[in-house]
Scaffold this active site. Structure first.
Site, mmCIF file in Angstrom:
data_model
loop_
_atom_site.group_PDB
_atom_site.id
_atom_site.type_symbol
_atom_site.label_atom_id
_atom_site.label_comp_id
_atom_site.label_asym_id
_atom_site.label_seq_id
_atom_site.Cartn_x
_atom_site.Cartn_y
_atom_site.Cartn_z
ATOM 1 N N TYR A 118 0.632 -0.944 0.161
ATOM 2 C CA TYR A 118 -0.271 -0.387 -0.297
ATOM 3 C C TYR A 118 0.754 0.972 -0.261
ATOM 4 O O TYR A 118 1.599 1.357 0.753
ATOM 5 C CB TYR A 118 -0.665 0.187 1.289
ATOM 6 C CG TYR A 118 -1.378 1.120 1.661
ATOM 7 C CD1 TYR A 118 -3.216 1.101 0.830
ATOM 8 C CD2 TYR A 118 -0.900 2.352 2.414
ATOM 9 C CE1 TYR A 118 -3.686 2.467 1.446
ATOM 10 C CE2 TYR A 118 -1.762 3.643 2.117
ATOM 11 C CZ TYR A 118 -3.167 3.573 1.695
ATOM 12 O OH TYR A 118 -3.682 4.285 1.758
ATOM 13 N N GLU A 206 -3.520 7.396 -3.881
ATOM 14 C CA GLU A 206 -3.638 6.548 -3.413
ATOM 15 C C GLU A 206 -3.999 4.610 -3.831
ATOM 16 O O GLU A 206 -4.354 4.608 -4.703
ATOM 17 C CB GLU A 206 -4.849 5.847 -2.252
ATOM 18 C CG GLU A 206 -5.132 5.187 -0.857
ATOM 19 C CD GLU A 206 -6.204 5.154 -0.225
ATOM 20 O OE1 GLU A 206 -7.716 4.625 -0.376
ATOM 21 O OE2 GLU A 206 -6.239 5.224 0.647
#
Ligand code: GDP
Ligand code: MN
Length: 397
Positions: A118, A206
């Site tokens: 991530y 993101e």
């Protein structure tokens, strides 16, 4: 302003960030053509078909599927386009899918395992600095990671005077447990990602997951990109990427009228000047036992035309049972606002079928009250905040 995954990936790619390659398609036929083209460019016969909607968690909702040949591309694309995709981030009705991204399959087997990470870039409002937030736990809901294993989330804050420094990019790669080629690839990836973030006036990147492929390449498999609305005036190229189908129709219309409007679930419409007062008014409505149907800041010039536009927007919501107008007359005089309300009300004929409670406070509040009370219209006036709340409660019960 949010971008679709395919738009976000194009933006990243233009700054040298490696991405999972793909082509957007509007129907099953285009999807097949896209898959053929990708096979020519990449050599892979397998493709992922990904619903393009402004919501995450698409995989869980059945909006991301693997196709192992062209027939499967056609069937899956046909199924996904036109569906109402329900994910943990949409309403129960879901979001209509208008297009899919046909992307190369990048989870191919090879010399090493694939890993998902991530990586996000965002502003830390506490320190006023951009930061890279990253984790070894990619592909999962980051909120769950934050709750259950917060020690697996790392941050790297960036000094605006120097930008992201090489040792910081290396620290990211190190904390993600990488070595060799994958380590080098990751330092390149975050460096290019950070540059893209700053140069595109973005407010959020993101990337979940960032993938380490089995041959140790690092690439963006997903991309959530938000551009700072306040920068759109100087980013016409990015402003054009806006997809109005993804936004609430009422909010878009309100925006065109210059009103700050946010659609909510309640039954009391609000018309307020100033964002702070609008928030306080929503609290007051809740205390009085109602639920705000919207947030609406009409801004500084509450003249008849603006008030009428605001009435029309509020009344588009069929759930509205009463309207509370709460205006502080500081720069704008209360009597002018009151006149605006009376004129707008008269102009709209019988379009207004719900009770209206008006609270005007500030310059010439007494004249304003007089104006409302003698107008002969079905409008109740109040001077005190609590008085307005009590009147809302009375009309609701
Ligand atoms: P999200 O669910 O909306 O966040 O969509 P993502 O783009 O993150 O995709 C969801 C999941 O699909 C990823 O976490 C991957 O596990 C899977 N996925 C994405 N691309 C591929 C691919 O090329 N091959 C395979 N086998 N799975 C993929
Ligand atoms: Mn994702």
């Amino acid at each position: 302003m949010n971008l679709h995954e395919y738009q976000g990936k194009q933006l990243l790619s233009s700054f040298g960030v490696r991405i999972q390659r793909g082509i957007v398609a509007q129907n099953a036929k285009e999807a097949v053509a896209a898959a053929k083209k990708l096979t020519e460019d990449t050599g892979t016969d397998w493709h992922v078909i990904k619903a393009q909607v402004h919501a995450g968690g698409r995989g869980k909702g059945g909006g991301v599927k693997l196709a192992k040949n062209l027939e499967e591309v056609e069937t899956i694309a046909g199924q996904i386009i036109g569906m109402d995709l329900v994910t943990p981030q949409t309403s129960a009705e879901g979001k209509r899918v208008h297009q899919v991204l046909v992307a190369e399959d990048v989870y191919y087997p090879g010399e090493s395992e694939t890993s998902e990470f991530y990586v996000s870039v965002l502003l830390n409002r506490g320190t006023g600095r951009n930061m890279i937030m990253y984790s070894t736990e990619g592909g999962m809901d980051i909120e769950t990671v934050a709750e259950e294993t917060p020690h697996l989330i790392f941050t790297e804050e960036v000094d605006p005077a120097t930008g992201l420094l090489p040792f910081q990019a290396r620290r990211v790669a190190f904390n993600l447990g990488l070595s060799g080629l994958a380590f080098k690839e990751m330092t390149k990836f975050v460096t290019a990602l950070y540059t893209a973030y700053v140069k595109s006036d973005s407010s959020l990147f993101e990337i979940n997951p960032v993938l380490k492929t089995s041959d140790n390449k690092i690439m963006a498999v997903d991309a959530k990109v938000s551009i700072d609305d306040n920068a759109l005036y100087r980013r016409k190229d990015l402003a054009e990427l806006r997809d109005l189908r993804e936004e609430s129709a009422i909010e878009v219309e309100a925006g065109e009228l210059g009103l700050n409007y946010v659609d909510l679930d309640g039954n009391v419409g609000c018309m307020v000047n100033g964002a702070g007062l609008a928030m306080a008014t929503m609290d007051l409505i809740k205390q009085a036992g109602g639920e705000p149907a919207n947030f609406l800041d009409v801004g500084g010039t509450a003249d008849a035309a603006r008030v009428e536009a605001a009435f029309r927007i509020i009344l588009k919501d069929p759930a509205v049972k009463a309207i509370l107008i709460n205006i502080f007359g500081g720069i704008v005089r209360c009597d002018r606002v009151a006149q605006g309300i009376v004129d707008a009300y008269k102009n709209m004929g019988d379009a207004i079928k719900v009770p209206i409670i008006v609270r005007l406070q500030g310059t010439n509040a007494d004249i304003a009250k007089e104006l409302i009370d003698s107008s002969g219209l079905d409008v109740q006036s109040a001077v005190q905040f609590q008085e307005a709340a009590d009147k809302v409660q009375a009309v609701l019960s």
